[in-house]
Scaffold this active site. Structure first.
Site, PDB file in Angstrom:
ATOM      1  N   GLY A  15       3.855 -21.184 -30.258  1.00  0.00           N
ATOM      2  CA  GLY A  15       2.532 -20.714 -30.680  1.00  0.00           C
ATOM      3  C   GLY A  15       1.534 -20.587 -29.550  1.00  0.00           C
ATOM      4  O   GLY A  15       0.333 -20.471 -29.783  1.00  0.00           O
TER       5      GLY A  15
ATOM      6  N   GLU B 202      13.632 -25.272 -28.739  1.00  0.00           N
ATOM      7  CA  GLU B 202      12.238 -24.836 -28.830  1.00  0.00           C
ATOM      8  C   GLU B 202      11.382 -25.707 -27.913  1.00  0.00           C
ATOM      9  O   GLU B 202      10.931 -26.794 -28.314  1.00  0.00           O
ATOM     10  CB  GLU B 202      11.725 -24.982 -30.264  1.00  0.00           C
ATOM     11  CG  GLU B 202      12.464 -24.124 -31.262  1.00  0.00           C
ATOM     12  CD  GLU B 202      11.596 -23.785 -32.473  1.00  0.00           C
ATOM     13  OE1 GLU B 202      11.448 -22.588 -32.748  1.00  0.00           O
ATOM     14  OE2 GLU B 202      11.042 -24.693 -33.111  1.00  0.00           O
TER      15      GLU B 202
ATOM     16  N   SER C 295       7.253 -18.511 -28.910  1.00  0.00           N
ATOM     17  CA  SER C 295       6.575 -17.263 -28.529  1.00  0.00           C
ATOM     18  C   SER C 295       7.534 -16.088 -28.343  1.00  0.00           C
ATOM     19  O   SER C 295       7.323 -15.234 -27.477  1.00  0.00           O
ATOM     20  CB  SER C 295       5.708 -17.474 -27.290  1.00  0.00           C
ATOM     21  OG  SER C 295       4.683 -18.421 -27.571  1.00  0.00           O
TER      22      SER C 295
ATOM     23  N   GLY D  38       8.314 -17.986 -34.977  1.00  0.00           N
ATOM     24  CA  GLY D  38       7.187 -18.334 -35.841  1.00  0.00           C
ATOM     25  C   GLY D  38       6.305 -17.118 -36.071  1.00  0.00           C
ATOM     26  O   GLY D  38       6.579 -16.268 -36.918  1.00  0.00           O
ATOM     27  N   GLY D  39       5.255 -17.004 -35.253  1.00  0.00           N
ATOM     28  CA  GLY D  39       4.224 -15.977 -35.437  1.00  0.00           C
ATOM     29  C   GLY D  39       4.756 -14.569 -35.701  1.00  0.00           C
ATOM     30  O   GLY D  39       4.342 -13.907 -36.661  1.00  0.00           O
TER      31      GLY D  39
ATOM     32  N   GLU E 248       6.887 -29.728 -34.774  1.00  0.00           N
ATOM     33  CA  GLU E 248       5.653 -30.037 -35.515  1.00  0.00           C
ATOM     34  C   GLU E 248       5.856 -31.264 -36.392  1.00  0.00           C
ATOM     35  O   GLU E 248       4.933 -32.069 -36.582  1.00  0.00           O
ATOM     36  CB  GLU E 248       5.216 -28.811 -36.327  1.00  0.00           C
ATOM     37  CG  GLU E 248       4.606 -27.746 -35.416  1.00  0.00           C
ATOM     38  CD  GLU E 248       4.866 -26.313 -35.841  1.00  0.00           C
ATOM     39  OE1 GLU E 248       5.280 -26.094 -36.994  1.00  0.00           O
ATOM     40  OE2 GLU E 248       4.657 -25.414 -35.004  1.00  0.00           O
TER      41      GLU E 248
ATOM     42  N   HIS F 176      11.986 -30.030 -36.451  1.00  0.00           N
ATOM     43  CA  HIS F 176      11.012 -29.132 -35.816  1.00  0.00           C
ATOM     44  C   HIS F 176       9.960 -29.974 -35.089  1.00  0.00           C
ATOM     45  O   HIS F 176       9.539 -31.026 -35.582  1.00  0.00           O
ATOM     46  CB  HIS F 176      10.351 -28.206 -36.842  1.00  0.00           C
ATOM     47  CG  HIS F 176       9.603 -27.107 -36.161  1.00  0.00           C
ATOM     48  ND1 HIS F 176       8.352 -27.289 -35.632  1.00  0.00           N
ATOM     49  CD2 HIS F 176       9.956 -25.826 -35.866  1.00  0.00           C
ATOM     50  CE1 HIS F 176       7.957 -26.161 -35.053  1.00  0.00           C
ATOM     51  NE2 HIS F 176       8.917 -25.259 -35.181  1.00  0.00           N
TER      52      HIS F 176
ATOM     53  N   ASN G 118      10.558 -18.692 -39.053  1.00  0.00           N
ATOM     54  CA  ASN G 118       9.986 -19.927 -39.607  1.00  0.00           C
ATOM     55  C   ASN G 118       8.543 -19.623 -39.989  1.00  0.00           C
ATOM     56  O   ASN G 118       7.688 -19.446 -39.125  1.00  0.00           O
ATOM     57  CB  ASN G 118      10.061 -21.029 -38.541  1.00  0.00           C
ATOM     58  CG  ASN G 118       9.434 -22.333 -39.022  1.00  0.00           C
ATOM     59  OD1 ASN G 118       9.034 -22.447 -40.185  1.00  0.00           O
ATOM     60  ND2 ASN G 118       9.339 -23.306 -38.132  1.00  0.00           N
ATOM     61  N   TRP G 119       8.295 -19.563 -41.285  1.00  0.00           N
ATOM     62  CA  TRP G 119       6.953 -19.183 -41.745  1.00  0.00           C
ATOM     63  C   TRP G 119       5.996 -20.370 -41.781  1.00  0.00           C
ATOM     64  O   TRP G 119       4.809 -20.215 -42.073  1.00  0.00           O
ATOM     65  CB  TRP G 119       7.062 -18.500 -43.121  1.00  0.00           C
ATOM     66  CG  TRP G 119       7.748 -17.160 -43.034  1.00  0.00           C
ATOM     67  CD1 TRP G 119       8.020 -16.465 -41.873  1.00  0.00           C
ATOM     68  CD2 TRP G 119       8.248 -16.350 -44.108  1.00  0.00           C
ATOM     69  NE1 TRP G 119       8.647 -15.276 -42.180  1.00  0.00           N
ATOM     70  CE2 TRP G 119       8.806 -15.174 -43.533  1.00  0.00           C
ATOM     71  CE3 TRP G 119       8.275 -16.493 -45.494  1.00  0.00           C
ATOM     72  CZ2 TRP G 119       9.374 -14.166 -44.304  1.00  0.00           C
ATOM     73  CZ3 TRP G 119       8.851 -15.479 -46.265  1.00  0.00           C
ATOM     74  CH2 TRP G 119       9.391 -14.334 -45.678  1.00  0.00           C
ATOM     75  N   LYS G 120       6.492 -21.558 -41.543  1.00  0.00           N
ATOM     76  CA  LYS G 120       5.647 -22.754 -41.453  1.00  0.00           C
ATOM     77  C   LYS G 120       4.731 -22.845 -42.682  1.00  0.00           C
ATOM     78  O   LYS G 120       5.136 -22.484 -43.779  1.00  0.00           O
ATOM     79  CB  LYS G 120       4.875 -22.754 -40.135  1.00  0.00           C
ATOM     80  CG  LYS G 120       5.804 -22.487 -38.929  1.00  0.00           C
ATOM     81  CD  LYS G 120       5.168 -22.736 -37.598  1.00  0.00           C
ATOM     82  CE  LYS G 120       6.187 -22.479 -36.488  1.00  0.00           C
ATOM     83  NZ  LYS G 120       5.711 -22.846 -35.170  1.00  0.00           N
TER      84      LYS G 120
HETATM   85  P1  13P Z   1       6.121 -19.211 -32.367  1.00  0.00           P
HETATM   86  O1  13P Z   1       7.139 -18.082 -32.389  1.00  0.00           O
HETATM   87  O2  13P Z   1       4.899 -18.887 -33.166  1.00  0.00           O
HETATM   88  O3  13P Z   1       5.838 -19.669 -30.974  1.00  0.00           O
HETATM   89  O4  13P Z   1       6.798 -20.448 -33.133  1.00  0.00           O
HETATM   90  C1  13P Z   1       8.059 -20.875 -32.767  1.00  0.00           C
HETATM   91  C2  13P Z   1       8.531 -21.886 -33.742  1.00  0.00           C
HETATM   92  O5  13P Z   1       8.011 -22.987 -33.812  1.00  0.00           O
HETATM   93  C3  13P Z   1       9.617 -21.512 -34.646  1.00  0.00           C
HETATM   94  O6  13P Z   1      10.115 -22.621 -35.325  1.00  0.00           O
END
Ligand code: 13P
Length: 249
Positions: A172, A166, A214, A235-236, A96, A94, A9-11
């Site tokens: 993050g 999640e 993470s 994500g990251g 967020e 998600h 997920n590149w957000k």
């Molecule tokens: P991180 O891997 O950066 O913690 O993000 C997870 C995420 O929100 C994937 O959708």
């Protein structure tokens, strides 16, 4: 046998050039992998990344869409427009979007229902906050997000549904759920899906449940070794090619 998935997920991160570079760098790995590999770029990058992924095993999905055909809905994206780019996968719920954009589980249910009925594949995200976990409410939160989020979804539609657990506190933060904590939540989610309707136990057995929060190359192996963890939503570590390739290794 549930096929494992590694999804990035590149957000709202990455420049167009960076997104294209990572997508290109993943192509060879995808074609030789037994896993399903997905990326969710920014909406503005979907067309470019989808054209790189065309005729490859790399699956490109949208981070968001709206539950309608073409209509007056400022700022949103219709699955009809995604289909023009060959995009058939979408993230829903998600944390967020729940936390900062006010998306509710009821709203997500409407999206999931519409997308599945219109042939999209949905990755539905659930998970508790740290405050909810501390109060001992993890399972009641998951029960609510599964029960209300998947309300009315008929058994034939589940083949296009993936769940991502999640925990919000792990996103993050570098604070990953232990494999035991994650496995416990995944097993619970599978059990809840099995209760949704008569005969849902088979659907529950076959549904892929990803862990997100993470995930890094050095912790993914232990997580994926658990019986109810079918992959990662990352994500990251999906936003740098060497780390993404490290996850796949
Ligand atoms: P991180 O891997 O950066 O913690 O993000 C997870 C995420 O929100 C994937 O959708």
């Amino acid at each position: 046998m549930r096929k494992k998935i590694i999804a990035g997920n590149w957000k709202m991160n990455l420049s167009l050039a960076e997104a294209k570079d990572i997508a290109k760098g993943l192509l060879t790995a995808c074609d030789s992998s037994s896993y399903e590999i997905m990326v969710f770029p920014s909406a503005l990058h979907l067309e470019s990344v989808a054209s790189i992924a065309r005729d490859s095993q790399l699956i490109v999905g949208a981070q968001n869409a709206y539950q309608s055909g073409l209509t007056a809905m400022t700022g949103e994206i219709s699955p009809v427009q995604l289909a023009e780019l060959g995009i058939k996968t979408v993230l829903v719920g998600h944390s967020e979007r729940r936390q900062f954009l006010g998306e509710t589980t009821e709203f997500d249910n409407a999206k999931i229902s519409y997308f599945l009925k219109h042939g999209l594949r949905v990755v539905y995200c659930v998970g508790e906050t740290w405050a909810e976990r501390e109060k001992g409410n993890t399972f009641s939160v998951l029960e609510d997000q599964i029960g209300k989020g998947l309300k009315g979804i008929t058994s034939d539609l589940f083949k296009n549904l993936v769940i991502a657990y999640e925990p919000v506190w792990a996103i993050g933060t570098g604070k990953v759920a232990t494999p035991v904590e994650a496995e416990e939540a995944h097993a619970f989610i599978r059990k809840e899906i099995g209760k949704l309707f008569v005969g849902a136990d088979l659907v529950a057995e076959n549904i892929q449940i990803l862990y997100g929060g993470s995930v890094k190359p050095d912790n993914i192996k232990e997580l994926l070794a658990k019986p109810n963890i079918d992959g990662g939503l990352v994500g990251g570590a999906s936003q740098k090619l060497d780390l993404f390739l490290g996850l796949l290794k």
